[in-house]
Design an enzyme around this catalytic site. Structure first.
Site, short mmCIF file in Angstrom:
data_model
loop_
_atom_site.label_atom_id
_atom_site.label_comp_id
_atom_site.label_asym_id
_atom_site.label_seq_id
_atom_site.Cartn_x
_atom_site.Cartn_y
_atom_site.Cartn_z
CG ASN A 1 -1.54 1.39 1.45
OD1 ASN A 1 -2.51 1.72 0.77
ND2 ASN A 1 -1.00 2.20 2.35
CD GLU A 2 -1.08 6.04 0.54
OE1 GLU A 2 -0.33 6.50 1.44
OE2 GLU A 2 -2.21 6.49 0.31
CD GLU B 1 -5.84 4.69 0.93
OE1 GLU B 1 -5.66 5.87 1.30
OE2 GLU B 1 -5.12 3.75 1.29
#
Length: 526
Positions: free
Chosen positions: A197-198, A330
């Site tokens: 994630n990210e 997101e």
């Protein structure tokens, strides 16, 4: 509407007009044939739930001994509300939290689970009461799919592989039997797994080149069904690569070129921020804002279009067949936190303005349905642009929640592309369309139309020529309010909720819509 009839309706058209005066600006819309139109995946209406503030604890999980009505510790009111909007997928456990999460912390007897410090979100103690089994109980109660984000930054491929086997194995191996001993005989259904994630930020501060190498290594141990020497593994999940932030198309380009063969989708994160500037995100309040703030936030939301176009341009060169999906896993508004709350818990109110942000964003996702196959609003409960807000035993459904409910007919409907020109509004950072709209062909027939008017005072008249479709009835709902920051509070009577829309008429195939200012309208034409 008969689908074959529509498929043959290649010479027809829709005419829309939007105006400030009686002299309407003509907008011509040419629909695709039924065969050409992409499907608006229901997963575009997905949710994101992270171990952050009161998103999980109080928002979803209250424990089996709570006085708040629950089923196996999960709030009944939250489950019922999310079932009502047919949530298709929930992404968990993060977010930044995911890249510090070790799945073994969240299995076995709860009283024996370790307590960790939530380093990303306020230093709050994490007692791991809500772990793998509790999450799957939650999504199964709702009827949603699971989207698991695995820890790449501070974990190993072995931990990923073992968690996947624990969740999905049908055999008599030790991990499957451990799952059984923890109360789950049958495997969990895991359709989606995010590998990191990210990774450009809180997920490791990596370069795209470094992450690409790391991704290839992790994907080699993913053991996806049928991918390893034609083996029939139990893991059927789609592999989602950690994608870019905002307009960083170089990240998308490098990761797609170097690791695209081992992924089924790549993510994208885009938040609606004050002036679009991350350091200034806390300069905007969720309530008690002025007109400039209304227009600026809606302008920033409209930038989702340019962001998607930029990444799709890169993806189309590398993957012209569109095998790889783009998951906007997101998105949503990010304001300053509510006064008196922990800044690390990201609790913010949700107003009529957020409803417009949701409608504009969803309309954009619809237009990109050929590539955008999932989107996950941040977040489900009590965090950022939440669907629901809880306070003890009380719960409020937010304006954003009601936008999702109004748009249920768009789930898995065929896109009806629209070409139109809207009057422009001016925000501090730029201009954007006053009217946002999209249309689709639901499975049950007819046409569904979503409309959002960002004007503060100006109503617009729209006329729709439905040609020879022979539709005879129109109905709809509207979401609006007098106050720009109208919002709902837990335990209080609602001030923002949908009502029957009477501003649309259908006469001999001609649909006329009087679209009020600061409103979201969804029409069903049958």
């Amino acid at each position: 509407m008969n689908r074959q009839r529509f498929a043959n309706w290649t010479l027809g058209y829709l005419m829309l007009a939007a105006s400030h005066t009686a002299l309407a600006d003509k907008i011509t819309v040419t629909p695709m044939t039924d065969e050409q139109a992409p499907v608006i995946a229901r997963h575009i209406y997905g949710q994101f739930s992270e171990h952050l503030g009161r998103g999980i604890y109080d928002g979803v999980w209250v424990g089996e001994d709570s006085n708040i009505a629950n089923t196996r510790g999960i709030r009944n009111d939250v489950v019922a509300a999310l079932k009502a909007i047919q949530v298709p997928v929930i992404r968990w456990p993060g977010g930044c939290f995911a890249d510090e999460y070790h799945w073994r912390d969240g299995i076995g007897p709860r009283q024996q689970r370790p307590v960790r410090k939530n380093n990303w979100w306020g230093g709050t103690p994490e007692d791991n009461a809500f772990g793998t089994h509790e999450f799957f109980d939650f999504v199964e109660q709702i009827g949603a799919d699971a989207y698991i984000s695995v820890n790449v930054a501070s974990s190993t491929p072995t931990q990923m592989r073992e968690w996947i086997e624990y969740m999905t194995s049908t055999g008599q191996d030790t991990l499957a039997n451990e799952r059984r001993s923890n109360g789950r005989e049958q495997p969990f259904g895991v359709p989606f797994i995010g590998i990191g994630n990210e990774s450009w930020g809180c997920g490791g501060n990596m370069t795209p080149e470094y992450y690409s190498n790391l991704y290839r290594r992790w994907a080699a141990f993913f053991h996806k069904n049928g991918s390893n020497f034609h083996q029939q593994n139990d893991n059927k999940a789609l592999r989602v690569a950690s994608g870019a932030n905002n307009l960083d198309t170089n990240w998308t380009k490098v990761v797609m070129e170097q690791a695209g063969h081992g992924m089924d989708a790549i993510s994208l994160h885009f938040y609606t921020l004050w002036t679009g500037d991350w350091p200034k995100r806390n300069e905007a309040a969720a309530t008690e804002f002025n007109q400039d703030h209304w227009f600026e936030i809606l302008y920033q939301a409209s930038r989702m279009e340019e962001v998607l176009q930029a990444h799709e341009k890169v993806m189309d060169k590398i993957d012209p067949d569109k095998r790889i999906g783009l998951y906007v896993d997101e998105w949503g508004t990010w304001y300053n936190t509510e006064p008196g709350t922990n800044p690390g818990h990201l609790y913010q109110q949700n107003t009529l303005r957020d409803a417009l942000v949701a409608a504009i964003s969803l309309n954009i996702f619809h237009q990109h349905a050929d590539r955008v196959r999932m989107a996950n609003i941040a977040q489900t409960v009590n965090v950022l642009q939440a669907m629901l807000l809880t306070e003890g035993a009380a719960m409020a459904k937010t304006p954003s929640y009601y936008v999702f409910k109004m748009h249920l007919p768009f789930h898995d409907a065929k896109l009806l592309p629209l070409r139109y020109t809207s009057p422009q509004l001016t925000a501090p950072s730029g201009k954007f369309a006053a009217i946002s709209l999209s249309a689709a062909l639901p499975k049950e027939g007819g046409v569904v139309i979503s409309l959002a008017n960002s004007e503060l005072t100006q109503q617009h008249e729209l006329s729709v020529n439905l040609g020879d479709l022979q539709l005879t009835n129109v109905s709809g709902e509207i979401l609006t309010a007098d106050s720009l920051d109208a919002h709902n509070l837990p335990g209080k009577p609602e001030t923002v909720s949908p009502s029957h829309f009477t501003g649309a008429t259908l006469d001999n195939g001609n649909l006329t819509v009087n679209l009020p200012a600061k409103s979201v309208v969804v029409l069903r034409v049958r």
